[in-house]
Scaffold this motif. Structure first.
Motif, short mmCIF file in Angstrom:
data_model
loop_
_atom_site.label_atom_id
_atom_site.label_comp_id
_atom_site.label_asym_id
_atom_site.label_seq_id
_atom_site.Cartn_x
_atom_site.Cartn_y
_atom_site.Cartn_z
N LEU A 160 0.84 -1.21 0.00
CA LEU A 160 0.00 0.00 0.00
C LEU A 160 0.87 1.27 0.00
O LEU A 160 1.92 1.30 0.64
CB LEU A 160 -0.89 0.00 1.25
N VAL A 161 0.40 2.28 -0.72
CA VAL A 161 1.09 3.57 -0.71
C VAL A 161 0.17 4.57 -0.04
O VAL A 161 -0.95 4.81 -0.49
CB VAL A 161 1.43 4.04 -2.14
N VAL A 162 0.63 5.13 1.07
CA VAL A 162 -0.25 5.97 1.88
C VAL A 162 0.43 7.30 2.22
O VAL A 162 1.59 7.32 2.64
CB VAL A 162 -0.71 5.22 3.16
N ALA A 163 -0.29 8.40 2.00
CA ALA A 163 0.19 9.71 2.43
C ALA A 163 -0.52 10.06 3.72
O ALA A 163 -1.73 9.92 3.82
CB ALA A 163 -0.13 10.76 1.37
N VAL A 164 0.25 10.47 4.72
CA VAL A 164 -0.34 10.91 5.98
C VAL A 164 0.12 12.36 6.19
O VAL A 164 1.33 12.63 6.20
CB VAL A 164 0.11 10.02 7.16
N GLY A 165 -0.86 13.27 6.29
CA GLY A 165 -0.49 14.68 6.31
C GLY A 165 -1.06 15.44 7.50
O GLY A 165 -2.07 15.03 8.07
N GLY A 166 -0.41 16.53 7.85
CA GLY A 166 -0.93 17.42 8.91
C GLY A 166 -0.02 17.44 10.11
O GLY A 166 1.17 17.70 9.99
N ASP A 167 -0.60 17.11 11.27
CA ASP A 167 0.18 17.14 12.52
C ASP A 167 0.60 15.72 12.88
O ASP A 167 -0.15 14.97 13.50
CB ASP A 167 -0.67 17.75 13.63
N GLN A 216 9.67 11.79 3.62
CA GLN A 216 9.14 12.92 4.40
C GLN A 216 9.23 14.20 3.59
O GLN A 216 10.27 14.47 2.96
CB GLN A 216 9.93 13.06 5.72
N THR A 217 8.16 14.96 3.55
CA THR A 217 8.13 16.19 2.77
C THR A 217 7.19 17.19 3.42
O THR A 217 6.31 16.80 4.19
CB THR A 217 7.68 15.89 1.31
N SER A 218 7.38 18.47 3.08
CA SER A 218 6.40 19.46 3.54
C SER A 218 5.56 19.93 2.35
O SER A 218 4.75 20.83 2.48
CB SER A 218 7.13 20.64 4.19
N ASP A 219 5.77 19.29 1.19
CA ASP A 219 5.07 19.70 -0.03
C ASP A 219 3.92 18.73 -0.30
O ASP A 219 4.13 17.60 -0.75
CB ASP A 219 6.10 19.69 -1.17
N LEU A 220 2.71 19.18 -0.04
CA LEU A 220 1.55 18.28 -0.17
C LEU A 220 1.35 17.80 -1.61
O LEU A 220 1.06 16.61 -1.84
CB LEU A 220 0.28 18.97 0.35
N SER A 221 1.54 18.69 -2.58
CA SER A 221 1.29 18.25 -3.96
C SER A 221 2.27 17.14 -4.36
O SER A 221 1.91 16.21 -5.09
CB SER A 221 1.34 19.42 -4.94
N GLU A 222 3.48 17.21 -3.85
CA GLU A 222 4.47 16.15 -4.08
C GLU A 222 4.04 14.86 -3.33
O GLU A 222 4.06 13.77 -3.88
CB GLU A 222 5.83 16.65 -3.55
N ILE A 224 1.15 13.71 -2.33
CA ILE A 224 -0.07 12.96 -2.67
C ILE A 224 -0.02 12.32 -4.05
O ILE A 224 -0.97 11.67 -4.47
CB ILE A 224 -1.34 13.85 -2.56
N LYS A 225 1.12 12.47 -4.73
CA LYS A 225 1.26 11.85 -6.06
C LYS A 225 1.27 10.34 -5.93
O LYS A 225 2.03 9.79 -5.12
CB LYS A 225 2.57 12.29 -6.70
N ASP A 226 0.44 9.68 -6.72
CA ASP A 226 0.50 8.23 -6.83
C ASP A 226 0.33 7.48 -5.51
O ASP A 226 1.03 6.52 -5.24
CB ASP A 226 1.87 7.86 -7.46
N ASP A 255 -7.08 20.70 -1.02
CA ASP A 255 -8.30 21.23 -1.63
C ASP A 255 -8.56 20.49 -2.94
O ASP A 255 -7.74 19.67 -3.37
CB ASP A 255 -8.23 22.75 -1.81
N ARG A 256 -9.69 20.80 -3.54
CA ARG A 256 -10.10 20.03 -4.71
C ARG A 256 -9.14 20.22 -5.89
O ARG A 256 -8.77 19.28 -6.58
CB ARG A 256 -11.51 20.45 -5.13
N ARG A 257 -8.68 21.45 -6.06
CA ARG A 257 -7.80 21.72 -7.19
C ARG A 257 -6.50 20.90 -7.07
O ARG A 257 -6.07 20.24 -8.00
CB ARG A 257 -7.47 23.22 -7.24
N THR A 258 -5.91 20.92 -5.88
CA THR A 258 -4.65 20.19 -5.67
C THR A 258 -4.88 18.68 -5.81
O THR A 258 -4.09 17.97 -6.42
CB THR A 258 -4.09 20.49 -4.25
N TYR A 259 -5.99 18.23 -5.22
CA TYR A 259 -6.30 16.80 -5.28
C TYR A 259 -6.46 16.36 -6.74
O TYR A 259 -5.87 15.36 -7.17
CB TYR A 259 -7.60 16.53 -4.49
N GLU A 260 -7.25 17.12 -7.50
CA GLU A 260 -7.52 16.69 -8.88
C GLU A 260 -6.28 16.82 -9.76
O GLU A 260 -6.10 16.06 -10.70
CB GLU A 260 -8.71 17.47 -9.44
N ARG A 261 -5.43 17.74 -9.41
CA ARG A 261 -4.24 17.95 -10.24
C ARG A 261 -3.13 16.94 -9.93
O ARG A 261 -2.46 16.46 -10.83
CB ARG A 261 -3.75 19.36 -9.98
N TYR A 262 -2.95 16.60 -8.66
CA TYR A 262 -1.77 15.80 -8.29
C TYR A 262 -2.05 14.37 -7.86
O TYR A 262 -1.19 13.51 -8.00
CB TYR A 262 -0.98 16.51 -7.18
#
Ligand code: NCD
Length: 340
Positions: A160-167, A216-222, A224-226, A255-262
């Motif tokens: 599984l590939v999982v992004a966990v974001g926030g705090d 580990q990254t602070s860039d959400l668009s990066e 959430i890829k794949d 947000d929706r734009r970032t989600y749909e784009r990346y």
């Protein structure tokens, strides 16, 4: 592990076979959780639902799950209204409550409080959140949600590939989900947070030692890829200095734009709730709430069958649940909100 009579303190205590048993039973509980049928298997049993820090869903979910099995529930809602405010120790409270009940759920602001109560009580003790440490039943219902949303069996979780974001520093739900998934093989974690709120090194080390890939990254668009799952969490502002809280508010959001784009179009969106909807916060923007992949309310609904499963295992009645099955006659609305 033997579930009967045991405590649930951390996701670390489970192996794959434990999860299989808990989730198989949770699937059987769905008919009761959705009120199509009722069971009274815990009739006569009493749950001490000890909440000493803020909660809405967890307290009601733990309590309702016990009620749906026919058991009775006694709640506390704050330290101020308890004997701890009079100077009583947590151990003494645990001992006293053990005389009145059959199981204990504890939420407490300090780490390892659940362990302390488990040591002081002969009853099964469930950690409902101990400070920043863990929230293991949240981890369980999150994994159950992943299986349902992605129509997977347990063994499909390998890879599984999982992004966990926030705090990821103070968020106990984030700790429990990443530890829980580490039971499987070859997980790729993308941990998205500001430097201040990154996952504690100790947990990252544990994931790597178990052979998983951790980015580990602070860039959400990066980040959430794949990914199969994006699991967002709110900043635990109540656990950090006020200046830091203000400085970090709203830094990472989906947000929706970032989600749909990346993100891939099939990426499942999860969150343990509550989402911080205050302007400037909003780790998931409202424009995603009606997206079909926004699984957050289905996720919170899954707390019911999973917690019911835990109770029947811990109290040793897993084979007797269906003995008392009855029809439920009261009004239930049709579920029309299939997306949410
Ligand atoms: C979480 C908690 O309290 O740990 N909520 C929950 O129980 N579902 C997450 C949070 O408060 O941010």
């Amino acid at each position: 592990m033997e579930l009967r009579g045991s405590d649930i303190l951390t996701m670390d205590q489970f192996d794959r076979e434990d999860l299989r048993r808990i989730f198989d039973t949770a699937a059987e509980m769905e008919v009761y959780a959705s009120r199509q049928k009722m069971t009274r298997v815990l009739e006569g049993a009493v749950l001490a639902n000890l909440f000493f820090s803020s909660s809405t869903r967890s307290r009601i979910s733990f309590g309702s799950a016990f009620n749906r099995l026919g058991g009775a529930v006694r709640d506390t809602t704050s330290i101020d209204e308890s004997s701890i405010a009079k100077g009583e120790s947590l151990e003494a409270t645990a001992r006293v409550v053990s005389g009145y009940s059959d199981a204990i759920v504890l939420r407490y602001p300090e780490e390892d409080a659940a362990k302390m109560v488990a040591d002081a009580s002969p009853l099964p003790v469930i950690n409902g959140g101990d400070g920043s440490n863990e929230h293991p039943t949240q981890g369980l219902l999150d994994i159950f949600t992943i299986l349902k949303e992605r129509k997977m069996s347990l063994d499909d979780l390998d890879g599984l590939v999982v992004a966990v974001g926030g705090d990821l520093k103070y968020g106990r739900a984030a700790h429990s989900i990443v530890k829980g998934l580490s039971i499987f093989r070859n997980i790729c974690y993308k941990l998205i947070a500001t430097d201040e709120l990154q996952m504690p090194d100790k947990i990252v080390e544990l994931l790597r030692n178990r052979g998983h890939q951790v980015l580990q990254t602070s860039d959400l668009s990066e980040g959430i890829k794949d990914v199969d799952i994006v699991y967002m969490t709110r900043n635990q502002e109540d656990r950090m200095p006020r200046e830091l809280a203000t400085h970090l508010r709203g830094k990472i959001f989906l947000d929706r734009r970032t989600y749909e784009r990346y993100a891939r179009p099939d990426t499942t969106i999860m969150h343990p709730l509550p989402i911080d909807i205050r302007p400037g916060a909003q780790e998931i923007k409202p424009d995603l709430y009606d997206h079909p992949n926004f699984a957050v309310y289905r996720q919170t609904d899954n707390g019911m069958p999973v917690r019911m499963s835990i109770y029947v295992h811990l109290l040793g009645v897993v084979d007797r649940v269906h003995d008392t099955v009855r029809d439920a006659f009261w009004f239930r609305p049709d579920r029309t909100d299939s997306h949410r």
